[in-house]
Design an enzyme around this catalytic site. Structure first.
Site, short mmCIF file in Angstrom:
data_model
loop_
_atom_site.label_atom_id
_atom_site.label_comp_id
_atom_site.label_asym_id
_atom_site.label_seq_id
_atom_site.Cartn_x
_atom_site.Cartn_y
_atom_site.Cartn_z
N MET A 24 0.83 -1.20 0.00
CA MET A 24 0.00 0.00 0.00
C MET A 24 0.87 1.26 0.00
SD MET A 24 -3.08 -0.98 -0.23
CE MET A 24 -3.91 0.58 0.08
N CYS A 105 -3.66 -9.00 4.87
CA CYS A 105 -3.53 -7.67 5.48
C CYS A 105 -4.17 -7.66 6.86
CB CYS A 105 -4.18 -6.62 4.59
SG CYS A 105 -4.06 -4.94 5.27
N GLY A 238 9.13 -7.94 -0.57
CA GLY A 238 8.35 -6.73 -0.34
C GLY A 238 9.23 -5.54 -0.08
#
Length: 334
Positions: A24, A105, A238
């Site tokens: 995000m 999430c 990530g």
């Protein structure tokens, strides 16, 4: 449906041997275009997009991407099978190579809408969602999940989750090898506090040999990627891929056997120049793009100045492209 994404471009099923995680506020279209300059083969993911944002919001803005970004997957957040089916169709029509369901999430905001990691407590619902998505599209439908959540973190429960979703037809699971603590930890803490359990993910691959199992969580180097690929079908990076993006420059050679020369930092930024100019010409700010390239400035004399140019000075200059060229020169030879 907005005409700008009615045209369907077909792409082969993407390789998930190496991918960059959906993050995000980070993996927007500008970030993905930049990362693509470094690796042709890495699978790139969008930020998580909720079904409500696509169905009720500006779908064209959320689905917009450059053809150069492929192979490319859209990650969806949601838990209503019909809505996920609609959004999967939109993703396919927009040309995405894969649609991924977020079951990882841990934030409070998404939990309240039954999105993300809390869905691990509802394996039958996730299976129903996956079936609806698969029935709606021909592109791959995948799931990204944790190894458990607090209160449901046994290996048997993990196998129950994966088994039910497999029965719905899902064949590719990206496993973030940590549980998620749904109360009391921030999303950032949930990426760091629960211990990594690669052994659990390894056992899952042994017990479900027919499934594609992609490992995610705590991977920082290509040496680690190569080691994990001896046991898993793919690896997903990530934060390290974002903060140290130049590691992607060696991905094609080391993980995909490419014979292409490894791109330099300076050439990677130089390739961004037409893209940035086009963004400026369309009314955008250079900072929208260059905030994603700051990680190129690491480990060499002038790196700090490079980052300053593109994070501080960029807001003061009247000649952004000249400043970009100045920053590019600092990368030469590194």
């Amino acid at each position: 449906m907005n005409p700008s994404y009615k045209l369907v471009t077909t792409h082969p099923s993407p390789s998930r041997r190496f991918s960059v995680a959906p993050m995000m506020d980070w993996t927007d279209r500008h970030c993905r275009y930049f990362l693509r300059q470094l690796s042709r083969h890495a699978l790139l993911y969008t930020e998580m997009v909720t079904t409500g944002a696509l169905i009720n919001g500006d779908a064209d803005r959320f689905l917009r991407h450059d053809e150069a970004e492929h192979p490319l997957a859209l990650q969806l957040g949601g838990s209503v099978p019909g809505d996920l089916a609609i959004c999967s169709k939109m993703a396919e029509a927009a040309g995405y190579d894969e649609v991924n369901l977020n079951v990882g999430c841990p934030s409070d905001r998404v939990q309240n809408n039954l999105i993300g990691a809390c869905l691990m407590g509802y394996p039958a619902l996730v299976a129903e969602c996956v079936k609806a998505m698969r029935d709606a599209v021909d592109i791959d439908v995948t799931v990204k999940h944790r190894i458990g959540i607090n209160g449901r973190d046994s290996y048997a429960e993990l196998c129950d989750f994966v088994g039910q979703v497999r029965e719905a037809g899902c064949r590719s699971f990206t496993v973030h090898a940590r549980i998620a603590i749904l109360e009391g930890l921030s999303p950032k803490e949930n990426r760091e506090v629960p211990p990594l359990r690669y052994d659990v993910a390894q056992q899952l691959k042994r017990d479900f040999p027919d499934l594609e199992i992609i490992l995610n969580g705590g991977i920082k180097t290509l040496d680690q990627c190569e080691a994990h690929l001896e046991q898993f079908d793919g690896v997903m990076l990530g934060r390290e891929a974002y903060h140290n993006p130049y590691l992607l420059a060696q991905v094609d050679a080391r993980l995909f056997g490419s014979q292409e020369p490894i791109i330099t930092r300076a050439d990677a930024l130089r390739r961004m120049r037409p893209y940035i100019q086009n963004h400026l010409d369309s009314g955008g700010s250079m900072h929208h793009v260059t905030r994603h390239v700051l990680g190129l400035g690491q480990g060499f004399p002038g790196a700090r100045r490079f980052r300053q140019l593109l994070s501080v000075d960029i807001h003061k200059t009247k000649e952004p492209m000249a400043l970009l060229d100045q920053a590019t020169m600092l990368l030469e030879g590194h």
